[in-house]
Design an enzyme around this catalytic site. Structure first.
Site, mmCIF file in Angstrom:
data_model
loop_
_atom_site.group_PDB
_atom_site.id
_atom_site.type_symbol
_atom_site.label_atom_id
_atom_site.label_comp_id
_atom_site.label_asym_id
_atom_site.label_seq_id
_atom_site.Cartn_x
_atom_site.Cartn_y
_atom_site.Cartn_z
ATOM 1 N N TYR A 50 1.016 -1.265 0.016
ATOM 2 C CA TYR A 50 0.000 0.030 0.183
ATOM 3 C C TYR A 50 0.797 1.237 -0.038
ATOM 4 O O TYR A 50 0.292 2.201 -0.334
ATOM 5 C CB TYR A 50 -0.942 0.223 1.263
ATOM 6 C CG TYR A 50 -1.872 -1.104 1.313
ATOM 7 C CD1 TYR A 50 -2.342 -1.852 0.564
ATOM 8 C CD2 TYR A 50 -2.809 -1.306 2.561
ATOM 9 C CE1 TYR A 50 -3.086 -3.086 0.511
ATOM 10 C CE2 TYR A 50 -3.718 -2.119 2.740
ATOM 11 C CZ TYR A 50 -3.658 -3.133 1.907
ATOM 12 O OH TYR A 50 -4.584 -4.044 2.024
ATOM 13 N N HIS A 104 -1.102 -12.070 3.911
ATOM 14 C CA HIS A 104 -2.130 -11.389 2.930
ATOM 15 C C HIS A 104 -2.981 -12.078 2.106
ATOM 16 O O HIS A 104 -4.449 -11.710 1.734
ATOM 17 C CB HIS A 104 -1.147 -10.373 1.946
ATOM 18 C CG HIS A 104 -1.811 -9.196 1.560
ATOM 19 N ND1 HIS A 104 -1.139 -8.343 1.217
ATOM 20 C CD2 HIS A 104 -3.298 -8.841 1.218
ATOM 21 C CE1 HIS A 104 -2.043 -7.230 0.793
ATOM 22 N NE2 HIS A 104 -3.144 -7.754 0.914
HETATM 23 P P1 NAP Z 1 -13.558 0.785 0.331
HETATM 24 O O1 NAP Z 1 -13.329 1.251 1.716
HETATM 25 O O2 NAP Z 1 -14.728 0.048 0.127
HETATM 26 O O3 NAP Z 1 -13.698 2.246 -0.518
HETATM 27 C C1 NAP Z 1 -12.984 3.253 -0.781
HETATM 28 C C2 NAP Z 1 -13.676 4.122 -1.653
HETATM 29 O O4 NAP Z 1 -14.790 4.823 -1.053
HETATM 30 C C3 NAP Z 1 -12.868 5.866 -1.947
HETATM 31 O O5 NAP Z 1 -12.670 5.769 -3.261
HETATM 32 C C4 NAP Z 1 -13.196 6.446 -1.064
HETATM 33 O O6 NAP Z 1 -13.173 7.882 -1.334
HETATM 34 C C5 NAP Z 1 -14.889 6.143 -1.192
HETATM 35 N N1 NAP Z 1 -15.607 6.591 0.077
HETATM 36 C C6 NAP Z 1 -15.046 6.463 1.453
HETATM 37 N N2 NAP Z 1 -15.886 7.052 2.169
HETATM 38 C C7 NAP Z 1 -16.973 7.224 1.518
HETATM 39 C C8 NAP Z 1 -18.277 8.306 1.744
HETATM 40 N N3 NAP Z 1 -18.474 8.345 3.100
HETATM 41 N N4 NAP Z 1 -19.026 8.577 0.837
HETATM 42 C C9 NAP Z 1 -18.551 8.063 -0.628
HETATM 43 N N5 NAP Z 1 -17.416 7.482 -0.805
HETATM 44 C C10 NAP Z 1 -16.714 7.061 0.202
HETATM 45 O O7 NAP Z 1 -12.287 0.216 -0.507
HETATM 46 P P2 NAP Z 1 -10.818 -0.514 -0.291
HETATM 47 O O8 NAP Z 1 -10.036 0.529 0.075
HETATM 48 O O9 NAP Z 1 -10.535 -1.344 -1.193
HETATM 49 O O10 NAP Z 1 -10.928 -1.312 1.114
HETATM 50 C C11 NAP Z 1 -10.754 -0.812 2.458
HETATM 51 C C12 NAP Z 1 -9.475 -1.385 2.689
HETATM 52 O O11 NAP Z 1 -9.598 -2.500 2.938
HETATM 53 C C13 NAP Z 1 -8.234 -0.987 1.872
HETATM 54 O O12 NAP Z 1 -7.920 0.395 2.061
HETATM 55 C C14 NAP Z 1 -7.146 -1.923 2.674
HETATM 56 O O13 NAP Z 1 -6.613 -1.395 3.820
HETATM 57 C C15 NAP Z 1 -8.167 -3.177 2.760
HETATM 58 N N6 NAP Z 1 -8.013 -4.278 1.714
HETATM 59 C C16 NAP Z 1 -7.433 -5.340 1.918
HETATM 60 C C17 NAP Z 1 -7.268 -6.247 1.043
HETATM 61 C C18 NAP Z 1 -6.790 -7.502 1.452
HETATM 62 O O14 NAP Z 1 -6.419 -8.404 0.235
HETATM 63 N N7 NAP Z 1 -6.567 -7.827 2.665
HETATM 64 C C19 NAP Z 1 -7.775 -5.942 -0.272
HETATM 65 C C20 NAP Z 1 -8.572 -4.666 -0.470
HETATM 66 C C21 NAP Z 1 -8.513 -3.814 0.659
HETATM 67 P P3 NAP Z 1 -11.987 8.897 -1.049
HETATM 68 O O15 NAP Z 1 -10.666 7.910 -0.733
HETATM 69 O O16 NAP Z 1 -11.637 9.632 -2.034
HETATM 70 O O17 NAP Z 1 -12.419 9.587 0.356
#
Ligand code: NAP
Length: 268
Positions: A50, A104
């Site tokens: 990340y 992971h």
């Molecule tokens: P997510 O949290 O589902 O979505 C993030 C998106 O939603 C960003 O574009 C963000 O915009 C937007 N957002 C956030 N709050 C919002 C709100 N209140 N209203 C409207 N839009 C909003 O996606 P993700 O980053 O894939 O998943 C979250 C975390 O899970 C990751 O960051 C990571 O730490 C972890 N992850 C782990 C794995 C794994 O394999 N273990 C895989 C994927 C993700 P902005 O950023 O523009 O504010």
């Protein structure tokens, strides 16, 4: 439940009921994470790919919050030597321990028994408090536990009303494994869904808040990511309303094993 609420892990240690995701934080990581800590986040999820670990470490040091009040989740890659991976992450974070370190994803062959033994060693050495997995099926977790006698504290998987599996959550509850929900906001792709919008309107909340609350009420631990202050503050403002049984059923019924990332490894 409040923003300070914690959920007990099988070790007896406690983990916050939600955390901040940091994949693709495109703004200054240290500044964003520090603002999120000031807003009330106490758990931060990261991984070496990340690129957020150095900024998270800076934010933690600048926050002035006691290290024990914060919960840092790191991950080793399936290609890592586990001890070297754990040390690399701590070096980038400039921390002496992680609260939870996950494999992971499972390696292409086997269930990752050697990676798991490596994480057990890191825990023995005090570099990591709790250990777990990510993107694992229940059956593969069984293989790790049978090989070592040690059950993962957490399985972190993609999880939303549009893509989830009640049987996996039931298995984890029974086995004493906490499910962490990644991409809980569908990476922004399904926020205009009519059911989400209708429930949100009725509860005076946004679709994102409904998605987070659905997790909290099911006992899964969401890790929403947000670059924008308004977003991460909104995502934390989910402790003053309830979804009733009918709302929860309607959200559950959106399930189509949909994935923002292409597939749900615990189903496909
Ligand atoms: P997510 O949290 O589902 O979505 C993030 C998106 O939603 C960003 O574009 C963000 O915009 C937007 N957002 C956030 N709050 C919002 C709100 N209140 N209203 C409207 N839009 C909003 O996606 P993700 O980053 O894939 O998943 C979250 C975390 O899970 C990751 O960051 C990571 O730490 C972890 N992850 C782990 C794995 C794994 O394999 N273990 C895989 C994927 C993700 P902005 O950023 O523009 O504010």
């Amino acid at each position: 439940m409040t923003p300070e609420s914690r959920i007990e892990l099988r070790s007896g240690r406690e983990m916050p009921v939600m955390g901040l995701g940091t994949w693709q934080l495109t703004r200054d990581t240290a500044e964003t994470v520090q603002s999120a800590i000031e807003a009330g986040y106490r758990m931060i999820d990261t991984a070496v790919d990340y690129g957020s670990q150095r900024g998270i470490g800076e934010a933690i040091r600048a926050s002035g919050i006691d290290r024990d009040a914060l919960f840092v989740v790191t991950k080793i890659e399936e290609t890592d030597d586990p001890m070297a991976g754990v040390r690399r992450d701590l070096e980038e974070l400039q921390l002496d321990h992680a609260d939870l370190t996950l494999i992971h994803r499972p390696p292409p062959e086997g269930a990752g028994e050697d990676l798991w033994r490596g994480l057990m060693e890191a825990r023995e050495a005090g570099l990591v408090r709790d250990i777990g997995v990510s993107n694992y099926r229940a059956e593969m977790i069984g293989r790790l536990s049978e090989a070592t006698g040690v059950v993962p504290a957490v399985n972190q998987v993609e999880w939303s009303p549009f893509g989830h599996e009640a049987a996996l959550l039931a298995h984890h509850r029974e086995a004493g494994i906490v499910l962490q929900a990644y991409s809980p906001l569908t990476r922004g792709e399904r926020l205009e869904d009519a059911v989400l919008m209708e429930i949100g309107r009725r509860r005076g909340k946004t679709p994102a808040q409904v998605l987070i609350r659905w997790n909290l009420q099911r006992g899964s631990v969401p890790l929403p990511k947000a670059n924008h202050d308004a977003h991460f503050r909104e995502n934390l403002d989910v402790f003053d309303f309830d979804l009733d049984a009918r709302d929860m059923e309607r959200l559950d019924a959106l399930n189509a094993h949909w994935s923002a990332l292409g597939s749900l490894p615990y189903v496909d």
